[in-house]
Design an enzyme around this catalytic site. Sequence first.
Site, PDB file in Angstrom:
ATOM      1  N   CYS A  84     -12.866   2.858 -28.856  1.00  0.00           N
ATOM      2  CA  CYS A  84     -14.139   3.543 -29.082  1.00  0.00           C
ATOM      3  C   CYS A  84     -14.899   3.711 -27.779  1.00  0.00           C
ATOM      4  O   CYS A  84     -15.938   3.065 -27.565  1.00  0.00           O
ATOM      5  CB  CYS A  84     -14.951   2.774 -30.114  1.00  0.00           C
ATOM      6  SG  CYS A  84     -14.034   2.645 -31.639  1.00  0.00           S
ATOM      7  N   GLY A 102       0.757  -1.243   0.000  1.00  0.00           N
ATOM      8  CA  GLY A 102       0.000   0.000   0.000  1.00  0.00           C
ATOM      9  C   GLY A 102       0.785   1.289   0.000  1.00  0.00           C
ATOM     10  O   GLY A 102       0.201   2.351  -0.240  1.00  0.00           O
TER      11      GLY A 102
HETATM   12  N1  LLP Z   1      -1.340  -7.054  -0.555  1.00  0.00           N
HETATM   13  C1  LLP Z   1      -2.637  -7.162  -0.846  1.00  0.00           C
HETATM   14  C2  LLP Z   1      -3.452  -8.110  -0.081  1.00  0.00           C
HETATM   15  C3  LLP Z   1      -3.212  -6.385  -1.864  1.00  0.00           C
HETATM   16  O1  LLP Z   1      -4.498  -6.510  -2.138  1.00  0.00           O
HETATM   17  C4  LLP Z   1      -2.390  -5.483  -2.595  1.00  0.00           C
HETATM   18  C5  LLP Z   1      -2.950  -4.675  -3.675  1.00  0.00           C
HETATM   19  C6  LLP Z   1      -1.025  -5.403  -2.256  1.00  0.00           C
HETATM   20  C7  LLP Z   1      -0.541  -6.189  -1.231  1.00  0.00           C
HETATM   21  C8  LLP Z   1      -0.075  -4.487  -2.973  1.00  0.00           C
HETATM   22  O2  LLP Z   1      -0.404  -3.165  -2.817  1.00  0.00           O
HETATM   23  P1  LLP Z   1       0.581  -2.016  -3.334  1.00  0.00           P
HETATM   24  O3  LLP Z   1       1.845  -2.079  -2.489  1.00  0.00           O
HETATM   25  O4  LLP Z   1       0.885  -2.283  -4.750  1.00  0.00           O
HETATM   26  O5  LLP Z   1      -0.189  -0.769  -3.138  1.00  0.00           O
HETATM   27  N2  LLP Z   1      -4.987  -1.611  -9.665  1.00  0.00           N
HETATM   28  C9  LLP Z   1      -4.903  -0.587  -8.645  1.00  0.00           C
HETATM   29  C10 LLP Z   1      -4.259  -1.084  -7.373  1.00  0.00           C
HETATM   30  C11 LLP Z   1      -4.925  -2.312  -6.807  1.00  0.00           C
HETATM   31  C12 LLP Z   1      -4.255  -2.812  -5.567  1.00  0.00           C
HETATM   32  C13 LLP Z   1      -4.809  -4.137  -5.165  1.00  0.00           C
HETATM   33  N3  LLP Z   1      -4.176  -4.717  -4.040  1.00  0.00           N
HETATM   34  C14 LLP Z   1      -4.170   0.625  -9.214  1.00  0.00           C
HETATM   35  O6  LLP Z   1      -3.763   0.590 -10.374  1.00  0.00           O
HETATM   36  O7  LLP Z   1      -4.009   1.633  -8.521  1.00  0.00           O
END
Ligand code: LLP
Length: 424
Positions: free
Chosen positions: A346, A239
Amino acid sequence: MHHFTYRDGALYAEDVPLAEIAASVGTPFYCYSSATLERHYTVFAGAFRGQKAQIFFSVKSNSNLAVLATIARLGAGADVVSEGELRRALAAGIPAERIVFSGVGKKAHELAFALEAGIHQFNVESEPELELLSALASARGLEAAVALRINPDVDALTHAKIATGKAENKFGISWKRAPAVYALARDLPGIQAVGVDVHIGSQLTSLAPFEEAFRRVATMVERLRAEGHAISRIDLGGGLGIPYRGDNDVPPHPDEYAAMVRRAIGHLDCEVSLEPGRFIAGNAGVLVASVIYEKQGDDRRFLIVDAAMNDLIRPTLYEAYHHILPVAEPGAASGELRYDVVGPVCETGDYLAKDRPLPPLHSGDLIAIMSAGAYGAVQASGYNTRPLVPEVLVHGHEWAVIRERPSYDDILALDKIPGWLTPS
Ligand code: LLP
């Protein structure tokens, strides 16, 4: 910090001009920088030196085998959310004992595959999942190490579509009901409930929501221990946000994040798991596209490029900002125009940037859409029968295609015309 910089008037990925790759591979394509991936991993891991911490790269953010192998060589584990991602992590050389399996809807065949592979931990999100895992593990004479994902009901202060820690979100087990689920876990065969897991959202730009959630986890661990559960692990999810807009929106440094983690849960002496995705991969990738046409509307100017929402959906889906750089460095006197940068798909929602100041650009010019290394290629689709974008990895002076662009024959061969439609 990343390794996409101008040299002698041209944008480079490490020591390779992006225009050279474009001439060989064609556009659009994703390009990743090994040095940037390595640097981000090293900075993140370095922040946790001195804590009992293990890093599980979140494979959903970028699952290319070459990217995974790059990080695996530095000792990273993997956080996976499907059998497919688990198979990718294993194929990239990440040992099963460095893999955690997250996700709200794991199917029986996926749990069975992970059990047989011998992964480090299952992050379980519901009672039915726990019961299914128990049945599958005990039928195989195995014990599954489990962390229950707690929903701490904390607002992550990020885009609503990527906030996961509020009670109304589908994720995790309610903070209030968790003690009862740990009691259930204790009675189930094949289950060792050794940890507490939390993940409140993605692209967080302040520490406060993390700290609030982690303090709730600490309170939970204390309570569970008092109730006789041997909790030795805490998984804090991912996150941590990245600076999409450059230097004026800088999220907390991993050092500050790690210090906060120590403050919030250090006294519990647990093994800490971290699941960063975007922090490692986000700024390590760009999407390179060519201008097809410039088009003058009544009140705006469109730059129609050959990358689209099917290649990078983040602007459309999350109103996300991605910086755009011309691959040929603009001269000081070139001036700026305001463009809506759009793709050929589109849909009105097909845009990469709106009202964006850029130097005048013309048909054939190359642009780089920055910070596209996480949740870019992995979220791509073939909408409008556009071939999935190829991926390239740069390593110093070297570069390689790490996923080919499919041919139209490849794409069409996936469909089948049933016999009753085929003339005899
Ligand atoms: N752990 C879990 C359980 C998660 O659901 C996620 C991301 C992460 C770790 C990794 O999070 P990060 O460090 O990358 O923030 N497609 C969206 C982001 C979706 C994130 C889903 N879960 C975007 O493009 O912003």
